[in-house]
Design an enzyme around this catalytic site. Structure first.
Site, PDB file in Angstrom:
ATOM      1  N   GLY A 389       0.842  -1.208   0.000  1.00 59.19           N
ATOM      2  CA  GLY A 389       0.000   0.000   0.000  1.00 59.19           C
ATOM      3  C   GLY A 389       0.871   1.250   0.000  1.00 59.19           C
ATOM      4  O   GLY A 389       0.567   2.232  -0.673  1.00 59.19           O
ATOM      5  N   TRP A 392       2.352   1.654  -3.381  1.00 55.68           N
ATOM      6  CA  TRP A 392       1.329   2.129  -4.315  1.00 55.68           C
ATOM      7  C   TRP A 392       1.318   3.657  -4.347  1.00 55.68           C
ATOM      8  O   TRP A 392       1.100   4.273  -5.388  1.00 55.68           O
ATOM      9  CB  TRP A 392      -0.034   1.594  -3.881  1.00 55.68           C
ATOM     10  CG  TRP A 392      -1.191   2.130  -4.680  1.00 55.68           C
ATOM     11  CD1 TRP A 392      -1.692   1.642  -5.833  1.00 55.68           C
ATOM     12  CD2 TRP A 392      -1.985   3.293  -4.371  1.00 55.68           C
ATOM     13  NE1 TRP A 392      -2.748   2.403  -6.267  1.00 55.68           N
ATOM     14  CE2 TRP A 392      -2.945   3.421  -5.384  1.00 55.68           C
ATOM     15  CE3 TRP A 392      -1.982   4.220  -3.332  1.00 55.68           C
ATOM     16  CZ2 TRP A 392      -3.885   4.440  -5.398  1.00 55.68           C
ATOM     17  CZ3 TRP A 392      -2.919   5.238  -3.354  1.00 55.68           C
ATOM     18  CH2 TRP A 392      -3.857   5.337  -4.376  1.00 55.68           C
ATOM     19  N   HIS A 393       1.555   4.270  -3.176  1.00 53.94           N
ATOM     20  CA  HIS A 393       1.482   5.729  -3.106  1.00 53.94           C
ATOM     21  C   HIS A 393       2.580   6.398  -3.923  1.00 53.94           C
ATOM     22  O   HIS A 393       2.361   7.468  -4.491  1.00 53.94           O
ATOM     23  CB  HIS A 393       1.563   6.200  -1.656  1.00 53.94           C
ATOM     24  CG  HIS A 393       0.252   6.097  -0.952  1.00 53.94           C
ATOM     25  ND1 HIS A 393      -0.172   4.935  -0.364  1.00 53.94           N
ATOM     26  CD2 HIS A 393      -0.734   7.000  -0.768  1.00 53.94           C
ATOM     27  CE1 HIS A 393      -1.360   5.134   0.156  1.00 53.94           C
ATOM     28  NE2 HIS A 393      -1.730   6.374  -0.069  1.00 53.94           N
ATOM     29  N   GLY A 394       3.755   5.827  -3.936  1.00 58.71           N
ATOM     30  CA  GLY A 394       4.807   6.491  -4.691  1.00 58.71           C
ATOM     31  C   GLY A 394       6.043   5.630  -4.801  1.00 58.71           C
ATOM     32  O   GLY A 394       6.266   4.732  -3.987  1.00 58.71           O
ATOM     33  N   PHE A 542       0.276  10.443  -7.323  1.00 55.33           N
ATOM     34  CA  PHE A 542       0.185   8.995  -7.130  1.00 55.33           C
ATOM     35  C   PHE A 542      -0.603   8.344  -8.259  1.00 55.33           C
ATOM     36  O   PHE A 542      -1.032   7.263  -8.215  1.00 55.33           O
ATOM     37  CB  PHE A 542      -0.443   8.661  -5.775  1.00 55.33           C
ATOM     38  CG  PHE A 542       0.235   9.386  -4.628  1.00 55.33           C
ATOM     39  CD1 PHE A 542       1.614   9.508  -4.618  1.00 55.33           C
ATOM     40  CD2 PHE A 542      -0.484   9.940  -3.606  1.00 55.33           C
ATOM     41  CE1 PHE A 542       2.250  10.178  -3.587  1.00 55.33           C
ATOM     42  CE2 PHE A 542       0.149  10.606  -2.571  1.00 55.33           C
ATOM     43  CZ  PHE A 542       1.513  10.731  -2.559  1.00 55.33           C
TER      44      PHE A 542
END
Lengths: 542, 181
Positions: A389, A392-394, A542
């Site tokens: 997770g 996923w953000h960056g 993102f």
């Protein structure tokens, strides 16, 4: 084009006006004629200037184009309206609306980069075909293979655009540390906006079709609109096919209540973005850039300011997306539910970016085994889910560490919860008023400390920020502390009003014109506090 | 557990009540709510438009400095200095681009250079505006004269590149409309 800009206002007003009037033949005819006339006029104007007596001059065309209102944006919006009206004549107003929204969404995305919009179009068509294949086939092995093809294609695009340079950079840094040199360098890749969001939407659709929870959408335009619907396209909320596709098929009727609700959401989002987020950025940005220069108090203030900034920014964007969707007759799921009032980290993730946390739960945590296995297996699944997770953000180690920290906090909370299970005194104390306040405060502080990794440009900067928290000397806060205190006060007040449902009760008793005046005053207040320069939303990256 | 039962009972009674309401009454209630929303939205828009017109009128009539706050704030400082009476210092004012805005050190000039050169207490003012060229400088000077500012010494930044045309075409973007006040 971002929500809180004059370009978006013009775009949205024209598209919404066309969208709601397509059902009337007269209005449809007027929209067709007006948009065609405008397209013709712009075409004639630009070509007549470019095609002078000495022949075609492309620089004259460019100059003529640049002199158009909103840099030619109205031309494309008119083309969208013309297309929607044409489809409504051909297939009826209901289908016309779908096509109009699809064209508007495509233009909304293509206004950033055209070829990336075409890429999403292509990947969406691939998913559409694969979903039909999954539904049509009976053999489980074939069905699984098609799911694998779709997931690999979607994640492959995501990895290529978002993570290639991250992995290459990490590899180069590792080689450099080992004393080796390499001839390859980073690639020049422009990541499509919102790729993380629509990738997850496409995956949830494919997996749901495979599991039999959703039927493969028969109409390509409907499916494309599900993925490309402009309010949620760039920064969510991540919508589920089973929630959204039936809404596309449903007949839409103009409803003043929904318009008011949408306007209220949009206003709320604008307030969060301009009044809270953009003002808090002035506290946080300079300190996060040069943490070594500032004192511990200034750093602590910057961390709290960033916690408010990211909440205002992201939930503000979501509110604007929900409001815009409401005004077009669509309902998007709630994405935030006063997360900073959470009494533990687990609750925080049930209230923060709800659409992402539920996605991770349903499509990652549970398939990994969830909490069905033993204690260690659950901890492992939590760590994997949260770390991915974070990734996923960056594409940065700081995001991975942020995710990992949240995973550890969730594990810690789980263990503490287990410890308290058999101890009624602990439970009673923690669930009392002061105990709950203490839990909320502890959770908020833990989340704030994790935000340091989320915001910092590098791991070194993050550790400098955390180390600087105990520094006595250094520069004070870049902005007067009263601004932060005032904003904290406003946020706490708004949370209390929302939590006690006071607004609903008061609004129901207020006369309608007074309520309208209140909305106008909030809008005026937002405009007064709007930053001079446009500040993009944090989650756009993102 | 008990609370849950009470809540479930309340919800079920609400549902029954809704079912018991005749459709005509429900439609009427919906119509009333829709009308209320209509009035809310329209009154909000009308109020916002009125607010905008009101603010525009106030800005035009009594607070023109709000249109261009960078200029307005500096004008306020100059006018205060000019109103200081017979013992007022001489006024040195410089117009120019961002070079002047960032490079003309007002406080340093006051302490060392200007007072020494002119042999009199001096108040210096920086009217450097980012993105300015000769046209904006002329415009700024016109505005200052119109606002009754008569400095003892006026300094003007001149960029040879702008005069020779080497800096490219002078475009609309260099002359924001809010400065044409």
């Amino acid at each position: 084009m971002i929500f809180c800009s004059i370009e978006f206002l013009v775009f949205f007003l024209l598209v919404a006006a066309a969208y709601w009037t397509l059902s009337s033949r007269l209005a449809r005819a007027l929209a067709s004629v007006a948009s065609a006339a405008y397209l013709g006029y712009v075409g004639w104007y630009c070509f007549s200037i470019a095609y002078t007596a000495v022949g075609w001059r492309s620089d004259a065309f460019d100059a003529a184009w640049a002199s158009l209102p909103y840099n030619g944006e109205l031309f494309f919006v008119a083309a969208v309206v013309f297309f929607g009206a044409g489809m409504a004549w051909a297939f009826g107003p209901q289908r016309g609306r779908v096509w109009l929204l699809l064209a508007a969404s495509f233009y909304f995305y293509a206004s950033v980069t055209l070829w990336l919009a075409l890429l999403i179009f292509a990947s969406t068509i691939l998913d559409y075909c694969l979903a039909h294949g999954i539904q049509a086939l009976k053999a489980p092995a074939w069905r699984k293979s098609l799911v694998a093809v779709s997931v690999t294609a979607n994640l492959g695009l995501l990895c290529y655009f978002k993570y290639t340079n991250f992995f290459l950079g990490s590899l180069l840094a590792a080689l450099h540390r080992c004393g080796a040199t390499s001839s390859f360098s980073l690639l020049s890749i422009l990541a499509p906006l919102g790729i993380s969001f629509y990738t997850f939407e496409a995956i949830n659709y494919i997996v749901d079709v495979y599991r039999g929870r959703v039927r493969a959408e028969g109409n390509l335009a409907n499916f494309m609109l599900f993925i490309l619907f402009f309010p949620h396209l760039i920064a969510g909320p991540i919508v589920r096919a089973r929630d959204f596709l039936p809404q596309i098929r449903r007949r839409k009727r103009w409803d003043w209540m929904r318009i008011e609700l949408g306007a209220r959401f949009f206003l709320m989002g604008l307030f969060k973005k301009w009044f809270i987020a953009d003002r808090m950025a002035a506290f946080a940005d300079p300190v996060f850039q040069y943490p070594s220069d500032y004192s511990g108090i200034a750093i602590a203030m910057a961390v709290i300011a960033y916690a408010l900034e990211i909440y205002g920014d992201f939930s503000g964007y979501t509110d604007m997306a929900i409001g815009t969707a409401h005004m077009l007759g669509f309902h998007l799921a709630k994405n935030f539910d006063m997360p900073y009032l959470s009494a533990n980290v687990s609750e925080f993730w049930r209230r923060w970016h709800i659409s992402l946390s539920t996605w991770l739960r349903d499509y990652l945590f549970i398939p990994l085994g969830g909490s069905r296995g033993g204690k260690w297996q659950t901890c492992r699944n939590l760590l994997i889910t949260m770390t991915l997770g974070g990734l996923w953000h960056g594409a940065n180690w700081t995001f991975i560490i942020w995710g990992l920290l949240h995973g550890l906090l969730l594990i810690g909370h789980r263990m503490f919860h287990g410890f308290c299970e058999g101890r009624s005194l602990w439970k009673r104390v923690l669930q009392s008023g002061p105990g709950t306040a203490l839990r909320v405060l502890t959770t908020f502080l833990a989340v704030c400390l994790c935000w340091v990794f989320f915001r910092a440009q590098s791991f070194e900067n993050a550790t400098r920020m955390l180390g600087g928290l105990v520094r006595l000397h250094g520069k004070g806060s870049p902005m007067p502390a009263v601004g932060l205190l005032l904003t904290v006060g406003v946020v706490v007040f708004c949370h209390l009003v929302a939590r006690r449902n006071l607004w609903q009760r008061v609004a129901a008793r207020l006369p309608a014109p007074v309520l309208g005046v209140g909305y106008a005053l909030v809008l005026a207040l937002c405009l007064l506090f709007a930053p001079m320069a446009e500040k993009p939303f944090i989650y756009f990256q993102f | 557990m008990e609370a849950r039962v009470v809540l479930a009972a309340a919800a079920s009674s609400e549902r029954e009540k809704a079912k018991a309401t005749p459709p005509a009454l429900r439609a009427r209630s919906r119509h009333v709510r829709a009308h209320r929303s209509f009035v809310t939205v329209l009154s909000g828009l009308a109020m916002f438009a009125a607010f905008q017109f009101g603010l525009a009128a106030v800005v035009e009539i009594s607070m023109p400095e709000i249109r261009d706050p960078i200029y307005g704030r500096r004008l306020h400082l100059v006018q205060n200095s000019l109103r200081a009476g017979p013992s007022k210092p001489w006024t040195v004012l410089m117009v120019g681009s961002s070079h002047v805005e960032w490079g003309f050190r007002v406080e340093k000039s006051e302490e060392k250079t200007w007072s020494e050169i002119l042999g009199h207490p001096v108040a210096t003012f920086n009217f450097g505006l980012a993105g300015s060229g000769s046209l904006t400088e002329l415009l700024t000077w016109d505005r200052l004269r119109r606002d009754s500012v008569r400095p003892s010494l006026l300094l003007v930044e001149t960029s040879p590149a702008l005069l020779s045309g080497l800096a490219g075409d002078y475009r609309e973007g260099f002359l924001p409309t809010h400065r044409v006040a």
